[in-house]
Write a protein that holds these residues in place. Structure first.
Motif, PDB file in Angstrom:
ATOM      1  N   ASN A   1      72.517  -5.842  -9.707  1.00 16.04           N
ATOM      2  CA  ASN A   1      71.398  -6.604 -10.281  1.00 16.04           C
ATOM      3  C   ASN A   1      71.426  -8.077  -9.892  1.00 16.04           C
ATOM      4  O   ASN A   1      70.722  -8.888 -10.494  1.00 16.04           O
ATOM      5  N   THR A   2      72.226  -8.439  -8.906  1.00 21.38           N
ATOM      6  CA  THR A   2      72.363  -9.839  -8.505  1.00 21.38           C
ATOM      7  C   THR A   2      71.196 -10.240  -7.613  1.00 21.38           C
ATOM      8  O   THR A   2      71.041  -9.726  -6.507  1.00 21.38           O
ATOM      9  N   THR A   3      70.381 -11.153  -8.099  1.00 20.63           N
ATOM     10  CA  THR A   3      69.220 -11.603  -7.332  1.00 20.63           C
ATOM     11  C   THR A   3      69.446 -12.948  -6.650  1.00 20.63           C
ATOM     12  O   THR A   3      68.601 -13.403  -5.889  1.00 20.63           O
ATOM     13  N   ARG A   4      70.605 -13.562  -6.928  1.00 21.18           N
ATOM     14  CA  ARG A   4      70.886 -14.868  -6.323  1.00 21.18           C
ATOM     15  C   ARG A   4      72.346 -14.897  -5.867  1.00 21.18           C
ATOM     16  O   ARG A   4      73.257 -14.731  -6.671  1.00 21.18           O
ATOM     17  N   THR A   5      72.552 -15.093  -4.583  1.00 20.77           N
ATOM     18  CA  THR A   5      73.905 -15.163  -4.015  1.00 20.77           C
ATOM     19  C   THR A   5      74.130 -16.558  -3.439  1.00 20.77           C
ATOM     20  O   THR A   5      73.169 -17.302  -3.222  1.00 20.77           O
ATOM     21  N   PRO A   6      75.380 -16.911  -3.157  1.00 24.73           N
ATOM     22  CA  PRO A   6      75.635 -18.220  -2.554  1.00 24.73           C
ATOM     23  C   PRO A   6      74.949 -18.388  -1.195  1.00 24.73           C
ATOM     24  O   PRO A   6      74.597 -19.502  -0.800  1.00 24.73           O
ATOM     25  N   GLU A   7      74.743 -17.264  -0.481  1.00 25.16           N
ATOM     26  CA  GLU A   7      74.072 -17.329   0.826  1.00 25.16           C
ATOM     27  C   GLU A   7      72.556 -17.463   0.665  1.00 25.16           C
ATOM     28  O   GLU A   7      71.848 -17.745   1.619  1.00 25.16           O
ATOM     29  N   GLY A   8      72.074 -17.212  -0.534  1.00 23.84           N
ATOM     30  CA  GLY A   8      70.646 -17.244  -0.806  1.00 23.84           C
ATOM     31  C   GLY A   8      70.066 -15.843  -0.794  1.00 23.84           C
ATOM     32  O   GLY A   8      70.464 -15.003   0.004  1.00 23.84           O
ATOM     33  N   GLY A   9      69.152 -15.580  -1.684  1.00 28.39           N
ATOM     34  CA  GLY A   9      68.515 -14.271  -1.750  1.00 28.39           C
ATOM     35  C   GLY A   9      69.322 -13.283  -2.568  1.00 28.39           C
ATOM     36  O   GLY A   9      70.375 -13.597  -3.125  1.00 28.39           O
ATOM     37  N   ALA A  10      68.810 -12.067  -2.614  1.00 30.31           N
ATOM     38  CA  ALA A  10      69.447 -11.008  -3.389  1.00 30.31           C
ATOM     39  C   ALA A  10      70.675 -10.477  -2.658  1.00 30.31           C
ATOM     40  O   ALA A  10      70.807 -10.608  -1.437  1.00 30.31           O
TER      41      ALA A  10
ATOM     42  N   PRO B   1      65.374  -1.737   3.370  1.00 31.06           N
ATOM     43  CA  PRO B   1      64.509  -2.735   2.720  1.00 31.06           C
ATOM     44  C   PRO B   1      64.943  -3.055   1.293  1.00 31.06           C
ATOM     45  O   PRO B   1      65.434  -2.191   0.573  1.00 31.06           O
ATOM     46  N   MET B   2      64.747  -4.288   0.938  1.00 31.17           N
ATOM     47  CA  MET B   2      65.066  -4.741  -0.407  1.00 31.17           C
ATOM     48  C   MET B   2      63.841  -4.501  -1.296  1.00 31.17           C
ATOM     49  O   MET B   2      62.723  -4.876  -0.928  1.00 31.17           O
ATOM     50  N   PRO B   3      64.049  -3.865  -2.455  1.00 32.09           N
ATOM     51  CA  PRO B   3      62.903  -3.637  -3.339  1.00 32.09           C
ATOM     52  C   PRO B   3      62.368  -4.951  -3.913  1.00 32.09           C
ATOM     53  O   PRO B   3      63.129  -5.883  -4.166  1.00 32.09           O
ATOM     54  N   VAL B   4      61.072  -4.988  -4.082  1.00 29.02           N
ATOM     55  CA  VAL B   4      60.410  -6.172  -4.638  1.00 29.02           C
ATOM     56  C   VAL B   4      59.630  -5.730  -5.880  1.00 29.02           C
ATOM     57  O   VAL B   4      58.907  -4.741  -5.843  1.00 29.02           O
ATOM     58  N   VAL B   5      59.824  -6.461  -6.965  1.00 28.68           N
ATOM     59  CA  VAL B   5      59.104  -6.155  -8.206  1.00 28.68           C
ATOM     60  C   VAL B   5      58.353  -7.401  -8.688  1.00 28.68           C
ATOM     61  O   VAL B   5      58.757  -8.526  -8.408  1.00 28.68           O
ATOM     62  N   TYR B   6      57.294  -7.148  -9.422  1.00 25.18           N
ATOM     63  CA  TYR B   6      56.514  -8.245  -9.982  1.00 25.18           C
ATOM     64  C   TYR B   6      57.072  -8.594 -11.348  1.00 25.18           C
ATOM     65  O   TYR B   6      57.062  -7.789 -12.272  1.00 25.18           O
TER      66      TYR B   6
ATOM     67  N   HIS C   1      60.871 -14.054 -14.307  1.00 18.35           N
ATOM     68  CA  HIS C   1      62.235 -14.065 -13.765  1.00 18.35           C
ATOM     69  C   HIS C   1      62.514 -15.416 -13.103  1.00 18.35           C
ATOM     70  O   HIS C   1      61.665 -15.954 -12.384  1.00 18.35           O
ATOM     71  N   PRO C   2      63.721 -15.979 -13.303  1.00 13.46           N
ATOM     72  CA  PRO C   2      64.023 -17.292 -12.704  1.00 13.46           C
ATOM     73  C   PRO C   2      64.049 -17.284 -11.175  1.00 13.46           C
ATOM     74  O   PRO C   2      63.880 -18.335 -10.555  1.00 13.46           O
ATOM     75  N   ASP C   3      64.224 -16.126 -10.555  1.00 13.25           N
ATOM     76  CA  ASP C   3      64.268 -16.059  -9.090  1.00 13.25           C
ATOM     77  C   ASP C   3      62.959 -15.558  -8.487  1.00 13.25           C
ATOM     78  O   ASP C   3      62.910 -15.205  -7.302  1.00 13.25           O
ATOM     79  N   ALA C   4      61.892 -15.527  -9.283  1.00 14.53           N
ATOM     80  CA  ALA C   4      60.597 -15.085  -8.775  1.00 14.53           C
ATOM     81  C   ALA C   4      60.038 -16.130  -7.812  1.00 14.53           C
ATOM     82  O   ALA C   4      60.246 -17.340  -7.979  1.00 14.53           O
ATOM     83  N   ASP C   5      59.333 -15.634  -6.777  1.00 15.62           N
ATOM     84  CA  ASP C   5      58.693 -16.562  -5.842  1.00 15.62           C
ATOM     85  C   ASP C   5      57.408 -17.108  -6.482  1.00 15.62           C
ATOM     86  O   ASP C   5      57.097 -16.817  -7.638  1.00 15.62           O
ATOM     87  N   ILE C   6      56.655 -17.878  -5.737  1.00 15.60           N
ATOM     88  CA  ILE C   6      55.468 -18.525  -6.307  1.00 15.60           C
ATOM     89  C   ILE C   6      54.395 -17.520  -6.712  1.00 15.60           C
ATOM     90  O   ILE C   6      53.521 -17.828  -7.509  1.00 15.60           O
ATOM     91  N   TYR C   7      54.486 -16.294  -6.189  1.00 16.91           N
ATOM     92  CA  TYR C   7      53.513 -15.247  -6.538  1.00 16.91           C
ATOM     93  C   TYR C   7      54.018 -14.352  -7.668  1.00 16.91           C
ATOM     94  O   TYR C   7      53.328 -13.435  -8.088  1.00 16.91           O
ATOM     95  N   GLY C   8      55.244 -14.591  -8.148  1.00 16.12           N
ATOM     96  CA  GLY C   8      55.795 -13.831  -9.259  1.00 16.12           C
ATOM     97  C   GLY C   8      56.614 -12.611  -8.854  1.00 16.12           C
ATOM     98  O   GLY C   8      56.987 -11.811  -9.701  1.00 16.12           O
ATOM     99  N   TYR C   9      56.914 -12.469  -7.568  1.00  9.15           N
ATOM    100  CA  TYR C   9      57.684 -11.319  -7.094  1.00  9.15           C
ATOM    101  C   TYR C   9      59.166 -11.670  -6.966  1.00  9.15           C
ATOM    102  O   TYR C   9      59.517 -12.764  -6.524  1.00  9.15           O
ATOM    103  N   VAL C  10      60.018 -10.714  -7.359  1.00  9.31           N
ATOM    104  CA  VAL C  10      61.465 -10.890  -7.300  1.00  9.31           C
ATOM    105  C   VAL C  10      62.037  -9.857  -6.320  1.00  9.31           C
ATOM    106  O   VAL C  10      61.717  -8.668  -6.420  1.00  9.31           O
ATOM    107  N   THR C  11      62.855 -10.332  -5.395  1.00 11.07           N
ATOM    108  CA  THR C  11      63.531  -9.424  -4.467  1.00 11.07           C
ATOM    109  C   THR C  11      64.829  -8.980  -5.117  1.00 11.07           C
ATOM    110  O   THR C  11      65.656  -9.798  -5.515  1.00 11.07           O
ATOM    111  N   LEU C  12      64.990  -7.654  -5.229  1.00 13.16           N
ATOM    112  CA  LEU C  12      66.178  -7.072  -5.859  1.00 13.16           C
ATOM    113  C   LEU C  12      67.152  -6.581  -4.796  1.00 13.16           C
ATOM    114  O   LEU C  12      66.763  -6.347  -3.643  1.00 13.16           O
TER     115      LEU C  12
END
Length: 151
Positions: free
Chosen positions: A32-41, A90-95, A99-110
């Motif tokens: 469930n980690t959506t933020r890594t030190p390298e950036g991204g899920a 592919p990394m799943p994307v949910v709306y 979520h604190p890691d959501a992009d400007i459109y509200g989607y989170v890469t899991l």
């Protein structure tokens, strides 16, 4: 042939499967980690193995066997970890706009970690580990019996 050659080979299998279990555990821990030190899920990792090359290479040993010359059993080496590769599925994307890691459109890469696949891999790795333990114990018992015959 060394008294411990078979045990050495079984030990390489034990080490490789333990490492595989470590990577599977890491995948499960970061499912469930959506933020890594390298950036991204987090991106799922997999272990690849390779056989430890016999001295002289396969063709050399095969030629000696075909010529009737016994190859040196010490050439049997076992298995080793070749590399850790990232799963490029592919990394799943949910709306989820909250979520604190959501992009400007509200989607989170899991993460692309599938719990069921990881559990199947874990069972496979643990069975392989158990098979190597069984082989090791059988070799130990055979060596003990061989020593008893010598007395």
């Amino acid at each position: 042939m060394s008294f411990f050659t078979g045990m050495d080979i079984a030990t390489t299998g034990l080490t490789a499967q333990r490492f595989r279990l470590d990577i599977i555990s890491q995948n499960l821990a970061n499912a469930n980690t959506t933020r890594t030190p390298e950036g991204g899920a987090y991106q799922r990792q997999m272990v690849t193995f390779q056989s430890m090359e016999p001295v002289g290479g396969f063709q050399n040993i095969l030629n000696r066997e075909l010529d009737g010359q016994l190859s040196n059993p010490k050439n049997l080496q076992g298995v080793q970890v070749d590399s850790i590769v990232k799963d490029e599925s592919p990394m799943p994307v949910v709306y989820d706009p909250s979520h604190p890691d959501a992009d400007i459109y509200g989607y989170v890469t899991l993460p692309n970690v599938n719990i069921i696949n990881e559990m199947v891999d874990m069972i496979s790795a643990s069975r392989s580990y158990e098979a190597n333990v069984t082989a090791f114990n059988n070799l130990k018992a055979m060596n003990a019996k061989a020593l008893e015959l010598g007395t």
